[in-house]
Motif scaffolding. Sequence first.
Motif, PDB file in Angstrom:
ATOM      1  N   GLU A 167     -23.738  26.306 -25.181  1.00  0.00           N
ATOM      2  CA  GLU A 167     -24.225  25.742 -23.928  1.00  0.00           C
ATOM      3  C   GLU A 167     -23.206  24.789 -23.307  1.00  0.00           C
ATOM      4  OE1 GLU A 167     -29.006  25.754 -24.962  1.00  0.00           O
ATOM      5  OE2 GLU A 167     -27.829  23.956 -25.277  1.00  0.00           O
ATOM      6  N   LEU A 168     -22.262  24.306 -24.126  1.00  0.00           N
ATOM      7  CA  LEU A 168     -21.256  23.392 -23.631  1.00  0.00           C
ATOM      8  C   LEU A 168     -19.999  24.122 -23.148  1.00  0.00           C
ATOM      9  CD1 LEU A 168     -21.474  20.686 -26.426  1.00  0.00           C
ATOM     10  CD2 LEU A 168     -22.197  20.415 -24.053  1.00  0.00           C
ATOM     11  N   ARG A 169     -19.950  25.436 -23.394  1.00  0.00           N
ATOM     12  CA  ARG A 169     -18.746  26.190 -23.075  1.00  0.00           C
ATOM     13  C   ARG A 169     -18.477  26.169 -21.568  1.00  0.00           C
ATOM     14  NH1 ARG A 169     -18.237  32.026 -25.527  1.00  0.00           N
ATOM     15  NH2 ARG A 169     -18.393  30.731 -27.380  1.00  0.00           N
ATOM     16  N   LEU A 170     -17.231  25.896 -21.227  1.00  0.00           N
ATOM     17  CA  LEU A 170     -16.853  25.815 -19.823  1.00  0.00           C
ATOM     18  C   LEU A 170     -16.028  27.018 -19.389  1.00  0.00           C
ATOM     19  CD1 LEU A 170     -15.838  22.041 -19.691  1.00  0.00           C
ATOM     20  CD2 LEU A 170     -18.022  23.056 -19.046  1.00  0.00           C
ATOM     21  N   HIS A 171     -15.561  27.813 -20.325  1.00  0.00           N
ATOM     22  CA  HIS A 171     -14.658  28.905 -19.993  1.00  0.00           C
ATOM     23  C   HIS A 171     -15.383  30.241 -20.088  1.00  0.00           C
ATOM     24  CE1 HIS A 171     -11.397  26.015 -20.099  1.00  0.00           C
ATOM     25  NE2 HIS A 171     -11.789  25.653 -21.295  1.00  0.00           N
ATOM     26  N   ALA A 172     -14.900  31.201 -19.323  1.00  0.00           N
ATOM     27  CA  ALA A 172     -15.475  32.538 -19.349  1.00  0.00           C
ATOM     28  C   ALA A 172     -15.035  33.261 -20.619  1.00  0.00           C
ATOM     29  CB  ALA A 172     -15.028  33.312 -18.118  1.00  0.00           C
ATOM     30  N   PRO A 173     -15.840  34.188 -21.125  1.00  0.00           N
ATOM     31  CA  PRO A 173     -15.426  34.989 -22.282  1.00  0.00           C
ATOM     32  C   PRO A 173     -14.143  35.752 -21.979  1.00  0.00           C
ATOM     33  CG  PRO A 173     -17.780  35.259 -21.852  1.00  0.00           C
ATOM     34  CD  PRO A 173     -17.214  34.495 -20.699  1.00  0.00           C
ATOM     35  N   LEU A 174     -13.287  35.872 -22.997  1.00  0.00           N
ATOM     36  CA  LEU A 174     -11.958  36.454 -22.814  1.00  0.00           C
ATOM     37  C   LEU A 174     -11.755  37.685 -23.689  1.00  0.00           C
ATOM     38  CD1 LEU A 174      -9.671  33.273 -22.893  1.00  0.00           C
ATOM     39  CD2 LEU A 174     -10.364  34.572 -20.863  1.00  0.00           C
ATOM     40  N   PHE A 175     -10.928  38.590 -23.183  1.00  0.00           N
ATOM     41  CA  PHE A 175     -10.325  39.634 -23.998  1.00  0.00           C
ATOM     42  C   PHE A 175      -8.881  39.206 -24.266  1.00  0.00           C
ATOM     43  CE2 PHE A 175      -7.252  43.047 -24.070  1.00  0.00           C
ATOM     44  CZ  PHE A 175      -7.700  43.805 -25.142  1.00  0.00           C
ATOM     45  N   VAL A 176      -8.428  39.357 -25.501  1.00  0.00           N
ATOM     46  CA  VAL A 176      -7.073  38.944 -25.888  1.00  0.00           C
ATOM     47  C   VAL A 176      -6.388  40.089 -26.625  1.00  0.00           C
ATOM     48  CG1 VAL A 176      -5.690  37.353 -27.274  1.00  0.00           C
ATOM     49  CG2 VAL A 176      -7.704  36.513 -26.050  1.00  0.00           C
ATOM     50  N   ALA A 177      -5.164  40.377 -26.229  1.00  0.00           N
ATOM     51  CA  ALA A 177      -4.309  41.305 -26.971  1.00  0.00           C
ATOM     52  C   ALA A 177      -3.125  40.509 -27.491  1.00  0.00           C
ATOM     53  CB  ALA A 177      -3.839  42.446 -26.074  1.00  0.00           C
ATOM     54  N   GLN A 178      -3.057  40.328 -28.797  1.00  0.00           N
ATOM     55  CA  GLN A 178      -1.949  39.571 -29.379  1.00  0.00           C
ATOM     56  C   GLN A 178      -1.182  40.482 -30.336  1.00  0.00           C
ATOM     57  OE1 GLN A 178      -4.221  36.197 -30.831  1.00  0.00           O
ATOM     58  NE2 GLN A 178      -4.413  37.097 -32.882  1.00  0.00           N
ATOM     59  N   ALA A 179       0.138  40.506 -30.151  1.00  0.00           N
ATOM     60  CA  ALA A 179       0.986  41.418 -30.904  1.00  0.00           C
ATOM     61  C   ALA A 179       2.066  40.644 -31.652  1.00  0.00           C
ATOM     62  CB  ALA A 179       1.630  42.436 -29.966  1.00  0.00           C
ATOM     63  N   ALA A 180       2.285  41.027 -32.895  1.00  0.00           N
ATOM     64  CA  ALA A 180       3.400  40.519 -33.696  1.00  0.00           C
ATOM     65  C   ALA A 180       4.348  41.685 -33.921  1.00  0.00           C
ATOM     66  CB  ALA A 180       2.901  39.956 -35.019  1.00  0.00           C
ATOM     67  N   VAL A 181       5.587  41.540 -33.465  1.00  0.00           N
ATOM     68  CA  VAL A 181       6.555  42.633 -33.515  1.00  0.00           C
ATOM     69  C   VAL A 181       7.690  42.249 -34.453  1.00  0.00           C
ATOM     70  CG1 VAL A 181       8.057  44.119 -32.154  1.00  0.00           C
ATOM     71  CG2 VAL A 181       5.984  43.182 -31.116  1.00  0.00           C
ATOM     72  N   SER A 182       7.941  43.095 -35.465  1.00  0.00           N
ATOM     73  CA  SER A 182       9.033  42.826 -36.406  1.00  0.00           C
ATOM     74  C   SER A 182      10.149  43.840 -36.190  1.00  0.00           C
ATOM     75  CB  SER A 182       8.536  42.900 -37.852  1.00  0.00           C
ATOM     76  OG  SER A 182       8.024  44.182 -38.140  1.00  0.00           O
ATOM     77  N   ALA A 192      -4.084  37.690 -22.072  1.00  0.00           N
ATOM     78  CA  ALA A 192      -5.543  37.602 -21.993  1.00  0.00           C
ATOM     79  C   ALA A 192      -6.030  37.993 -20.604  1.00  0.00           C
ATOM     80  CB  ALA A 192      -6.008  36.182 -22.330  1.00  0.00           C
ATOM     81  N   MET A 193      -7.328  38.264 -20.511  1.00  0.00           N
ATOM     82  CA  MET A 193      -7.987  38.581 -19.255  1.00  0.00           C
ATOM     83  C   MET A 193      -9.486  38.315 -19.440  1.00  0.00           C
ATOM     84  SD  MET A 193      -8.069  42.771 -19.462  1.00  0.00           S
ATOM     85  CE  MET A 193      -9.082  42.994 -18.001  1.00  0.00           C
ATOM     86  N   PRO A 194     -10.249  38.201 -18.359  1.00  0.00           N
ATOM     87  CA  PRO A 194     -11.704  38.075 -18.517  1.00  0.00           C
ATOM     88  C   PRO A 194     -12.272  39.277 -19.254  1.00  0.00           C
ATOM     89  CG  PRO A 194     -11.039  37.510 -16.288  1.00  0.00           C
ATOM     90  CD  PRO A 194      -9.828  38.082 -16.955  1.00  0.00           C
ATOM     91  N   ALA A 195     -13.248  39.038 -20.117  1.00  0.00           N
ATOM     92  CA  ALA A 195     -13.818  40.127 -20.906  1.00  0.00           C
ATOM     93  C   ALA A 195     -14.605  41.116 -20.050  1.00  0.00           C
ATOM     94  CB  ALA A 195     -14.713  39.548 -21.995  1.00  0.00           C
ATOM     95  N   ALA A 196     -15.204  40.648 -18.980  1.00  0.00           N
ATOM     96  CA  ALA A 196     -15.988  41.540 -18.108  1.00  0.00           C
ATOM     97  C   ALA A 196     -15.147  41.932 -16.893  1.00  0.00           C
ATOM     98  CB  ALA A 196     -17.271  40.837 -17.657  1.00  0.00           C
ATOM     99  N   PRO A 197     -15.199  43.194 -16.477  1.00  0.00           N
ATOM    100  CA  PRO A 197     -15.978  44.287 -17.093  1.00  0.00           C
ATOM    101  C   PRO A 197     -15.168  45.217 -17.979  1.00  0.00           C
ATOM    102  CG  PRO A 197     -15.328  44.924 -14.894  1.00  0.00           C
ATOM    103  CD  PRO A 197     -14.713  43.558 -15.128  1.00  0.00           C
ATOM    104  N   PHE A 198     -13.826  45.037 -18.045  1.00  0.00           N
ATOM    105  CA  PHE A 198     -12.997  46.010 -18.764  1.00  0.00           C
ATOM    106  C   PHE A 198     -12.319  45.444 -20.004  1.00  0.00           C
ATOM    107  CE2 PHE A 198     -13.002  47.851 -14.418  1.00  0.00           C
ATOM    108  CZ  PHE A 198     -13.509  49.110 -14.730  1.00  0.00           C
ATOM    109  N   GLY A 199     -12.674  44.245 -20.408  1.00  0.00           N
ATOM    110  CA  GLY A 199     -12.048  43.642 -21.578  1.00  0.00           C
ATOM    111  C   GLY A 199     -12.739  44.030 -22.865  1.00  0.00           C
ATOM    112  N   SER A 200     -12.637  45.309 -23.204  1.00  0.00           N
ATOM    113  CA  SER A 200     -13.247  45.827 -24.430  1.00  0.00           C
ATOM    114  C   SER A 200     -12.245  46.736 -25.125  1.00  0.00           C
ATOM    115  CB  SER A 200     -14.525  46.612 -24.110  1.00  0.00           C
ATOM    116  OG  SER A 200     -14.215  47.795 -23.387  1.00  0.00           O
ATOM    117  N   ALA A 201     -12.530  47.047 -26.384  1.00  0.00           N
ATOM    118  CA  ALA A 201     -11.627  47.924 -27.130  1.00  0.00           C
ATOM    119  C   ALA A 201     -11.509  49.287 -26.461  1.00  0.00           C
ATOM    120  CB  ALA A 201     -12.133  48.070 -28.568  1.00  0.00           C
TER     121      ALA A 201
END
Length: 207
Positions: A5-20, A32-41
């Motif tokens: 209830e205290l959250r101030l930010h919108a839900p996020l989709f995150v793609a984080q990559a570690a490249v070796s 990152a991007m907003p999770a709605a409507p296309f931030g899904s797997a």
Amino acid sequence: MLRSELRLHAPLFVAQAAVSNHTGLIARAALAMPAAPFGSAAWQLPALVAYLHRLHQDEEDPSPELWRAHTERPTGPVPRPRIRYRKDGLHDPDAVCVLDIQLGPRDEDSGWPAADLAVIEQEEGACPFGRVTRRHGTEAIAAYTAQELTAEHARLTDRARRHHDTSFVRLADLAQRAAAWADNVRAAAHADNVHVQADRARARITR
């Protein structure tokens, strides 16, 4: 008062990559991007599959710069994450869907880059849940992508039928076509892997 209830930010989709690279040096990139409507797997995994396919075709090893350039380039109707993300998505309560990606140099025999994927999905509220899905290698990642898109196609088809909305029909068609494309990549990676295994088996026999 609950933390949700205290959250101030919108839900996020995150793609984080570690490249070796070949020396084992690791570089990281996160968007990152907003999770709605296309931030899904379902909607975002095709970008990863396309990247792996492109590296295979171009005979290039992955790099953070290539990954960011590929992800940030607009392709079709589905938006991609473009916001530089400085946190750790695994520990960010606002990140409701995280693609945690590990990439490495291409295999000399198959030509496909090393790839490991963990999809972390979490949601708070009255019925909180968390789920982690792991896949190893392009073949498995592409198969999972096709599976998620097929499920998304079924969900959108059902919504189109219930709401009589043509926009859902168009998205369902897009999901179906993307699932078929991901399955083609899976089949190509599978064929290459079969050839490599056969060549290695023959090499052992002839020694």
